[in-house]
Design a protein around this motif. Structure first.
Motif, PDB file in Angstrom:
ATOM      1  N   PRO A  41      -1.444   4.740  -8.931  1.00  0.00           N
ATOM      2  CA  PRO A  41      -1.731   4.479 -10.343  1.00  0.00           C
ATOM      3  C   PRO A  41      -2.825   3.434 -10.508  1.00  0.00           C
ATOM      4  CG  PRO A  41       0.255   3.332  -9.684  1.00  0.00           C
ATOM      5  CD  PRO A  41      -0.159   4.200  -8.520  1.00  0.00           C
ATOM      6  N   ASP A  42      -3.589   3.573 -11.590  1.00  0.00           N
ATOM      7  CA  ASP A  42      -4.575   2.554 -11.925  1.00  0.00           C
ATOM      8  C   ASP A  42      -3.810   1.306 -12.345  1.00  0.00           C
ATOM      9  OD1 ASP A  42      -6.672   4.267 -11.450  1.00  0.00           O
ATOM     10  OD2 ASP A  42      -6.806   4.916 -13.540  1.00  0.00           O
ATOM     11  N   LEU A  43      -4.230   0.178 -11.833  1.00  0.00           N
ATOM     12  CA  LEU A  43      -3.576  -1.079 -12.171  1.00  0.00           C
ATOM     13  C   LEU A  43      -4.437  -1.835 -13.160  1.00  0.00           C
ATOM     14  CD1 LEU A  43      -2.471  -2.090  -8.573  1.00  0.00           C
ATOM     15  CD2 LEU A  43      -1.136  -0.916 -10.315  1.00  0.00           C
ATOM     16  N   ALA A  44      -3.796  -2.610 -14.017  1.00  0.00           N
ATOM     17  CA  ALA A  44      -4.531  -3.394 -15.009  1.00  0.00           C
ATOM     18  C   ALA A  44      -5.446  -4.376 -14.300  1.00  0.00           C
ATOM     19  CB  ALA A  44      -3.554  -4.132 -15.917  1.00  0.00           C
ATOM     20  N   ALA A  45      -6.693  -4.434 -14.719  1.00  0.00           N
ATOM     21  CA  ALA A  45      -7.661  -5.347 -14.110  1.00  0.00           C
ATOM     22  C   ALA A  45      -7.562  -6.740 -14.710  1.00  0.00           C
ATOM     23  CB  ALA A  45      -9.071  -4.803 -14.288  1.00  0.00           C
ATOM     24  N   SER A  46      -6.882  -6.871 -15.829  1.00  0.00           N
ATOM     25  CA  SER A  46      -6.785  -8.147 -16.516  1.00  0.00           C
ATOM     26  C   SER A  46      -5.756  -9.042 -15.848  1.00  0.00           C
ATOM     27  CB  SER A  46      -6.384  -7.916 -17.975  1.00  0.00           C
ATOM     28  OG  SER A  46      -6.102  -9.145 -18.595  1.00  0.00           O
ATOM     29  N   SER A  47      -6.085 -10.321 -15.724  1.00  0.00           N
ATOM     30  CA  SER A  47      -5.131 -11.271 -15.155  1.00  0.00           C
ATOM     31  C   SER A  47      -4.051 -11.625 -16.165  1.00  0.00           C
ATOM     32  CB  SER A  47      -5.854 -12.534 -14.692  1.00  0.00           C
ATOM     33  OG  SER A  47      -6.465 -13.173 -15.794  1.00  0.00           O
ATOM     34  N   GLU A  48      -4.203 -11.158 -17.410  1.00  0.00           N
ATOM     35  CA  GLU A  48      -3.214 -11.449 -18.440  1.00  0.00           C
ATOM     36  C   GLU A  48      -2.016 -10.514 -18.371  1.00  0.00           C
ATOM     37  OE1 GLU A  48      -4.956 -11.681 -22.308  1.00  0.00           O
ATOM     38  OE2 GLU A  48      -6.685 -12.787 -21.573  1.00  0.00           O
ATOM     39  N   LEU A  90       0.827  -1.213   0.000  1.00  0.00           N
ATOM     40  CA  LEU A  90       0.000   0.000   0.000  1.00  0.00           C
ATOM     41  C   LEU A  90       0.861   1.262   0.000  1.00  0.00           C
ATOM     42  CD1 LEU A  90      -2.832  -1.011   2.479  1.00  0.00           C
ATOM     43  CD2 LEU A  90      -3.048  -0.625   0.018  1.00  0.00           C
ATOM     44  N   ALA A  91       1.936   1.267   0.787  1.00  0.00           N
ATOM     45  CA  ALA A  91       2.810   2.440   0.856  1.00  0.00           C
ATOM     46  C   ALA A  91       3.458   2.721  -0.501  1.00  0.00           C
ATOM     47  CB  ALA A  91       3.883   2.240   1.924  1.00  0.00           C
ATOM     48  N   GLN A  92       3.912   1.669  -1.186  1.00  0.00           N
ATOM     49  CA  GLN A  92       4.526   1.874  -2.502  1.00  0.00           C
ATOM     50  C   GLN A  92       3.502   2.353  -3.523  1.00  0.00           C
ATOM     51  OE1 GLN A  92       6.849  -1.466  -3.800  1.00  0.00           O
ATOM     52  NE2 GLN A  92       8.345  -1.199  -2.173  1.00  0.00           N
ATOM     53  N   TRP A  93       2.285   1.828  -3.444  1.00  0.00           N
ATOM     54  CA  TRP A  93       1.228   2.256  -4.356  1.00  0.00           C
ATOM     55  C   TRP A  93       0.915   3.743  -4.137  1.00  0.00           C
ATOM     56  CZ3 TRP A  93      -4.175   3.237  -3.310  1.00  0.00           C
ATOM     57  CH2 TRP A  93      -4.958   3.368  -4.458  1.00  0.00           C
ATOM     58  N   LEU A  94       0.824   4.150  -2.875  1.00  0.00           N
ATOM     59  CA  LEU A  94       0.575   5.561  -2.570  1.00  0.00           C
ATOM     60  C   LEU A  94       1.742   6.438  -3.024  1.00  0.00           C
ATOM     61  CD1 LEU A  94      -0.998   5.171   0.968  1.00  0.00           C
ATOM     62  CD2 LEU A  94      -2.145   6.082  -1.057  1.00  0.00           C
ATOM     63  N   SER A  95       2.974   5.981  -2.788  1.00  0.00           N
ATOM     64  CA  SER A  95       4.159   6.742  -3.204  1.00  0.00           C
ATOM     65  C   SER A  95       4.219   6.910  -4.717  1.00  0.00           C
ATOM     66  CB  SER A  95       5.436   6.049  -2.729  1.00  0.00           C
ATOM     67  OG  SER A  95       5.519   6.090  -1.336  1.00  0.00           O
ATOM     68  N   ALA A  96       3.676   5.937  -5.439  1.00  0.00           N
ATOM     69  CA  ALA A  96       3.672   5.998  -6.902  1.00  0.00           C
ATOM     70  C   ALA A  96       2.533   6.868  -7.429  1.00  0.00           C
ATOM     71  CB  ALA A  96       3.562   4.586  -7.476  1.00  0.00           C
ATOM     72  N   GLY A  97       1.753   7.452  -6.533  1.00  0.00           N
ATOM     73  CA  GLY A  97       0.667   8.324  -6.959  1.00  0.00           C
ATOM     74  C   GLY A  97      -0.639   7.593  -7.198  1.00  0.00           C
TER      75      GLY A  97
END
Length: 83
Positions: free
Chosen positions: A58-65, A49-56
């Protein structure tokens, strides 16, 4: 306390434990990944969570591919469609 306290100039950034909701499969995967990394599920989840917040956030791909940048050995080798 009868009034809103003023903002502090220096605030201690304490570690806090809190709860999140996720499917059981996500919790299990996080536990397995934590074991592989020599930590616990709480610490690993907080770091993610901390790294995700630090990265701003970002929207992550919803696809499992979408490829995982750091595949876990727990997931095992990938198989091609012909197997």
């Amino acid at each position: 306390m009868t009034t809103i306290p003023p903002r502090q100039k220096v605030v201690e950034d304490k570690d806090r434990r809190f709860y999140v909701h996720a499917p059981s499969s996500v919790y299990l995967s996080l536990q397995q990944e934590a074991v592989q990394r020599g930590t616990n599920v709480w610490t690993l989840g907080g770091l993610v969570l901390a790294q995700w917040l630090s990265a701003g956030c970002p929207d992550l791909a919803a696809s499992s591919e979408s490829p995982c940048p750091s595949p876990s050995p727990v997931a095992g080798p990938s198989r091609s469609a012909g197997e």
